[in-house]
Design a protein around this motif. Structure first.
Motif, PDB file in Angstrom:
ATOM      1  N   ARG A 195       0.816  -1.215   0.000  1.00  0.00           N
ATOM      2  CA  ARG A 195       0.000   0.000   0.000  1.00  0.00           C
ATOM      3  C   ARG A 195       0.852   1.268   0.000  1.00  0.00           C
ATOM      4  O   ARG A 195       0.430   2.321  -0.480  1.00  0.00           O
ATOM      5  CB  ARG A 195      -0.964  -0.012   1.184  1.00  0.00           C
ATOM      6  N   SER A 229      -4.924   4.077   4.553  1.00  0.00           N
ATOM      7  CA  SER A 229      -5.385   2.694   4.730  1.00  0.00           C
ATOM      8  C   SER A 229      -4.364   1.963   5.588  1.00  0.00           C
ATOM      9  O   SER A 229      -3.292   2.479   5.875  1.00  0.00           O
ATOM     10  CB  SER A 229      -5.547   1.999   3.375  1.00  0.00           C
ATOM     11  N   ARG A 263      -3.370  -5.208   4.771  1.00  0.00           N
ATOM     12  CA  ARG A 263      -4.815  -5.253   4.529  1.00  0.00           C
ATOM     13  C   ARG A 263      -5.212  -6.502   3.754  1.00  0.00           C
ATOM     14  O   ARG A 263      -6.264  -6.536   3.121  1.00  0.00           O
ATOM     15  CB  ARG A 263      -5.236  -3.997   3.776  1.00  0.00           C
ATOM     16  N   ALA A 264      -4.379  -7.521   3.801  1.00  0.00           N
ATOM     17  CA  ALA A 264      -4.674  -8.771   3.099  1.00  0.00           C
ATOM     18  C   ALA A 264      -4.006  -9.926   3.829  1.00  0.00           C
ATOM     19  O   ALA A 264      -3.178  -9.734   4.717  1.00  0.00           O
ATOM     20  CB  ALA A 264      -4.184  -8.701   1.646  1.00  0.00           C
ATOM     21  N   GLN A 319     -16.623  -8.192   6.276  1.00  0.00           N
ATOM     22  CA  GLN A 319     -16.416  -6.931   5.555  1.00  0.00           C
ATOM     23  C   GLN A 319     -17.551  -5.974   5.869  1.00  0.00           C
ATOM     24  O   GLN A 319     -18.722  -6.327   5.823  1.00  0.00           O
ATOM     25  CB  GLN A 319     -16.350  -7.171   4.051  1.00  0.00           C
ATOM     26  N   ARG A 350      -9.268  -1.129   4.223  1.00  0.00           N
ATOM     27  CA  ARG A 350      -8.846  -1.370   2.842  1.00  0.00           C
ATOM     28  C   ARG A 350      -8.924  -0.095   2.005  1.00  0.00           C
ATOM     29  O   ARG A 350      -7.985   0.283   1.320  1.00  0.00           O
ATOM     30  CB  ARG A 350      -9.727  -2.457   2.209  1.00  0.00           C
ATOM     31  N   THR A 377     -14.404   0.091   2.541  1.00  0.00           N
ATOM     32  CA  THR A 377     -14.131  -1.306   2.892  1.00  0.00           C
ATOM     33  C   THR A 377     -13.234  -1.401   4.114  1.00  0.00           C
ATOM     34  O   THR A 377     -12.104  -0.903   4.106  1.00  0.00           O
ATOM     35  CB  THR A 377     -13.454  -2.057   1.724  1.00  0.00           C
ATOM     36  N   TYR A 422     -12.137  -4.497   7.081  1.00  0.00           N
ATOM     37  CA  TYR A 422     -12.225  -5.904   7.448  1.00  0.00           C
ATOM     38  C   TYR A 422     -12.156  -6.064   8.961  1.00  0.00           C
ATOM     39  O   TYR A 422     -11.404  -5.352   9.640  1.00  0.00           O
ATOM     40  CB  TYR A 422     -11.072  -6.711   6.842  1.00  0.00           C
TER      41      TYR A 422
END
Length: 380
Positions: free
Chosen positions: A276, A292, A296-297, A304, A333, A337, A339
């Protein structure tokens, strides 16, 4: 779902939102006060559409007794780094690891309701779900978790957005699912070698400030010839090979650089950074979305939602409108979005990390006892 039912549900939601958000003071709404037709969301002020006072006040009331379980983690100069949640009365907290990994533990403090600022210790990090176990040496009120399995797309949820306890509200916006990992990046913008007889490798067009590439001394005009011992012939190959490694890992690159008109090769080690920090600078939507999360993954399962909270609000609890704690926010995200890890995952990982720490603490205590006994014997 048939279209008629979908329309009725949407109308009901807009009706509820309009009634709760109307004057922003959070008053109770009686049946007599309900309008005969649903108001359009576009007819409301943007702030009220997102987080009207009525809706946020409902959440504030139902979680009032649970707010003391949410513990802000700050720097010694008062800046909020991330939120955390108390998971055991003897001082254990859980938070988002990647927001803390670059912080000096000595510069972190926890703000405990009723006890003020106390020092906090990093105990352990769990890479798989980006969770960190923290410890304070004062009693805390652990959160009472609820099952996340009853959540459905469209359900209202709320979360704390800052250290002062302000609430923000949104909806569950997608079905639970896993989020694939993102590999690390070296921090450059690559292109093809054009107008040269030799086509192998990838040309470095830009080196991003603060990246692993910049710290390793890469420059615009360098050519990447190999990654981790494997030759590359295009920017795509460089990206694919680097993505196989995780953030924080070091990767060997063979570079070609022209010095005084002559090509010279060198090998460097680059520590990979978060995607990012590079990709967000190149995507217009991400630039407009604001900050962000670093990571984030790469989560085994997430809830979500679209609550508008920043990276510093990660580690806080995701609540239902009934005040049930169903998850922990783990990654922002983009602007629509966020999470959250389901409560079941947070509880499992927290239990495992606490068990390891208690075992280590017991081992340390036994070792100290052994040292004392040995010392006593030596004196005798």
């Amino acid at each position: 779902m048939n279209k008629g039912l979908l329309k009725r549900r949407c109308a009901s939601f807009l009706l509820f939102a309009a009634c709760c958000c109307g004057n922003g003071r959070g008053q109770e709404v009686s049946e007599e006060a309900l309008p005969t037709t649903a108001l359009s969301g576009e007819s409301l002020h943007q702030v009220e559409r997102l987080n009207g006072g009525g809706v946020t006040s409902i959440f504030a009331k139902v979680i009032a007794g649970r707010a003391q379980s949410i513990v802000p983690i700050e720097t010694t100069n008062g800046k909020l780094v991330v939120l955390s949640v108390a998971v055991a009365s003897n001082g254990y907290l859980v938070s988002k690891a990647s927001e803390l990994e670059e912080m000096e533990t000595g510069r972190l403090i926890a703000r405990i309701q009723g006890q003020g600022l106390v020092s906090v210790r990093m105990v352990q990090m769990q890479k798989e779900n980006d969770l960190a176990l923290l410890k304070v040496e004062v009693p805390v009120v652990p959160i009472e978790w609820a099952a996340s399995t009853a959540l459905k797309t469209g359900f209202l949820v709320g979360a704390q957005s800052n250290a002062r306890g302000a609430m923000r509200v949104g909806i569950v916006s997608a079905a639970p699912r896993s989020i694939e990992r993102e590999g690390g990046v070296i921090g450059v913008l690559l292109g093809e070698r054009i107008g040269e007889q030799r086509k192998e490798g990838a040309l470095v067009n830009q080196v991003f400030e603060g990246s692993g590439a910049a710290e390793a001394g890469m420059k615009s005009g360098d050519v990447v010839l190999s990654v981790a011992g494997k030759r590359v012939n295009s920017p795509q190959e460089v990206t694919e090979m680097v993505s196989a490694f995780d953030v924080g890992e070091s990767v060997a690159l063979v570079l070609e650089r022209r010095v005084d008109g002559k090509a010279a090769k060198s090998t460097i080690e680059v520590t990979l950074g978060y995607r990012r920090k590079v990709a967000d600078r190149l995507e217009r939507n991400q630039v407009l979305s604001g900050a962000s999360s670093n990571r984030r993954a790469g989560f085994e399962n997430v809830i979500q939602h679209d609550i508008p909270i920043g990276p510093e609000a990660m580690g806080g609890v995701l609540f239902t409108i009934e005040g049930k704690a169903v998850g922990m926010n783990i990654a922002r995200r983009d602007r629509v979005t966020t999470y959250a890890l389901p409560s079941e995952i947070v509880q499992r990982v927290a239990r495992d990390m606490i068990a390891v720490d208690l075992g280590a603490a017991k081992a340390r205590a036994l070792a100290l006892e052994g040292e004392e006994s040995t010392g006593d014997a030596a004196e005798r």
